[in-house]
Design an enzyme around this catalytic site. Structure first.
Site, PDB file in Angstrom:
ATOM      1  N   LYS A   1       4.110 -10.486 -19.120  1.00  0.00           N
ATOM      2  CA  LYS A   1       2.721  -9.983 -19.080  1.00  0.00           C
ATOM      3  C   LYS A   1       1.719 -11.040 -19.517  1.00  0.00           C
ATOM      4  O   LYS A   1       0.804 -10.793 -20.295  1.00  0.00           O
ATOM      5  CB  LYS A   1       2.570  -8.727 -19.942  1.00  0.00           C
ATOM      6  CG  LYS A   1       3.485  -7.591 -19.508  1.00  0.00           C
ATOM      7  CD  LYS A   1       3.213  -6.324 -20.261  1.00  0.00           C
ATOM      8  CE  LYS A   1       4.198  -5.224 -19.913  1.00  0.00           C
ATOM      9  NZ  LYS A   1       5.575  -5.473 -20.384  1.00  0.00           N
TER      10      LYS A   1
HETATM   11  O1  LIG Z   1       3.546  -0.405 -18.098  1.00  0.00           O
HETATM   12  C1  LIG Z   1       4.544  -0.920 -18.597  1.00  0.00           C
HETATM   13  C2  LIG Z   1       4.902  -2.229 -18.370  1.00  0.00           C
HETATM   14  C3  LIG Z   1       6.056  -2.720 -18.900  1.00  0.00           C
HETATM   15  N1  LIG Z   1       6.857  -1.955 -19.671  1.00  0.00           N
HETATM   16  C4  LIG Z   1       8.100  -2.560 -20.199  1.00  0.00           C
HETATM   17  O2  LIG Z   1       9.217  -1.871 -19.598  1.00  0.00           O
HETATM   18  C5  LIG Z   1      10.222  -1.637 -20.568  1.00  0.00           C
HETATM   19  C6  LIG Z   1      10.377  -0.156 -20.783  1.00  0.00           C
HETATM   20  O3  LIG Z   1      11.436   0.096 -21.688  1.00  0.00           O
HETATM   21  P1  LIG Z   1      12.096   1.554 -21.849  1.00  0.00           P
HETATM   22  O4  LIG Z   1      13.078   1.366 -22.944  1.00  0.00           O
HETATM   23  O5  LIG Z   1      12.728   1.908 -20.538  1.00  0.00           O
HETATM   24  O6  LIG Z   1      10.995   2.488 -22.211  1.00  0.00           O
HETATM   25  C7  LIG Z   1       9.793  -2.394 -21.825  1.00  0.00           C
HETATM   26  O7  LIG Z   1      10.355  -3.701 -21.753  1.00  0.00           O
HETATM   27  C8  LIG Z   1       8.294  -2.473 -21.695  1.00  0.00           C
HETATM   28  O8  LIG Z   1       7.762  -3.637 -22.332  1.00  0.00           O
HETATM   29  C9  LIG Z   1       6.513  -0.650 -19.899  1.00  0.00           C
HETATM   30  O9  LIG Z   1       7.223   0.101 -20.592  1.00  0.00           O
HETATM   31  N2  LIG Z   1       5.363  -0.161 -19.352  1.00  0.00           N
END
Ligand SMILES: O=c1ccn([C@@H]2O[C@H](COP(=O)(O)O)[C@@H](O)[C@H]2O)c(=O)[nH]1
Length: 274
Positions: A95
């Site tokens: 990001k």
């Molecule tokens: O909008 C967003 C963008 C990135 N993320 C990232 O995805 C994973 C989600 O992890 P989970 O454990 O499946 O919840 C995490 O690395 C975030 O930094 C997001 O959640 N939302």
């Protein structure tokens, strides 16, 4: 092969829209790996081995490595993925967003140092801040659009001449920034209505869709809103729910991760058009 072609091939080869997120948190690692120097590498590579035939992409989140000073381990994991599963795209979730000169270095970090097929970037600083990533035409540039967190609405819903900001971002990317056909957008599974709006704006552009699993996004609604006409178009990402799955009935932690990945892939496939 460029990112979009590699992703399309992985969607088809594994019949999967599931992206497995690699977010290694020392406190949640299996006890036997917590205090070993290579524990993070072992954890992530074993998760990769357990799920590589089920995934259309892997997505390490750089913060989990940088916070521990574990960039070398992230390099090793990325190399492992490239060497052993060269057909599965590697998305570095970073990001990033900064002025062009600095973004040039961030792009090198993602694409040279880690050898990522794609990187997530923040559009807040505008087109010139993304140009250094777009200058790598074979790599994917995945731009934040409508993020999965509740606070995303603070800015992404702002009215800009009658259009919410996230839709303006989607249109800008689809009509102006995607000159090389290398862009994708981040749209959270927690907002299926907005996911449908973005899909309507961007045509078949791939969407990285976090928010199922630990964040509670609804899989049926997500697939219904975000898939393309041919049942593709999404990298539906789940990290914690898979990599920290609770072992059951004699399973070890890799068996548990694989079981939840299969359940998730199948739940997604159940709602695909094709
Ligand atoms: O909008 C967003 C963008 C990135 N993320 C990232 O995805 C994973 C989600 O992890 P989970 O454990 O499946 O919840 C995490 O690395 C975030 O930094 C997001 O959640 N939302």
């Amino acid at each position: 092969m460029n990112f979009i072609d590699k992703l399309s091939a992985a969607w088809t080869a594994n019949h999967s829209l599931l992206c497995v997120g690699l977010d290694p948190d020392l406190a949640k690692l299996p006890a036997e790996l917590r205090d070993t120097p290579d524990g993070i590498t072992t954890f992530c590579t074993r998760i990769i081995d357990a799920t590589a035939d089920l995934a259309c992409a892997f997505k390490p989140q750089i913060a989990y490595f940088a916070a521990l000073g574990a960039e070398k381990q992230l390099e090793d994991i990325c190399r492992y993925l490239r060497d052993n599963y060269p057909h599965i795209p590697l998305i570095l979730d970073a990001k990033r967003g900064d002025i062009g000169a600095t973004a040039t270095q961030y792009a090198r970090e993602a694409f040279e140092r880690y050898g990522a097929d794609a990187v997530t970037v923040n559009p807040y600083m505008g087109e010139d801040s993304l140009d250094p990533y777009l200058a790598w035409p074979d790599r994917g540039v995945i731009i934040l659009c409508r993020t999965s967190n509740p606070g995303g609405s603070d800015l992404q819903f702002l009215d800009t001449d009658g259009v919410p900001l996230y839709q303006r971002v989607a249109r800008l990317v689809a009509e102006k920034w995607n000159k090389n056909g290398q862009c994708a957008l981040v749209v959270g599974a927690t907002f299926p209505e907005e996911l449908a709006q973005v899909r309507a704006i961007v045509g078949d552009m791939p969407l990285l869709v976090p928010g199922i699993g630990a964040q509670g996004g609804d899989i049926a609604a997500t697939v219904g809103a975000g898939q393309t006409a041919n049942g593709m178009g999404m990298m539906i990402s789940s990290s914690r729910a898979i990599i920290y799955a609770q072992p059951q009935d004699g399973e070890d932690w890799t068996d548990a991760a694989r079981r939840v990945a299969i359940e998730t892939r199948d739940a997604i496939n159940q709602h695909r058009a094709v």
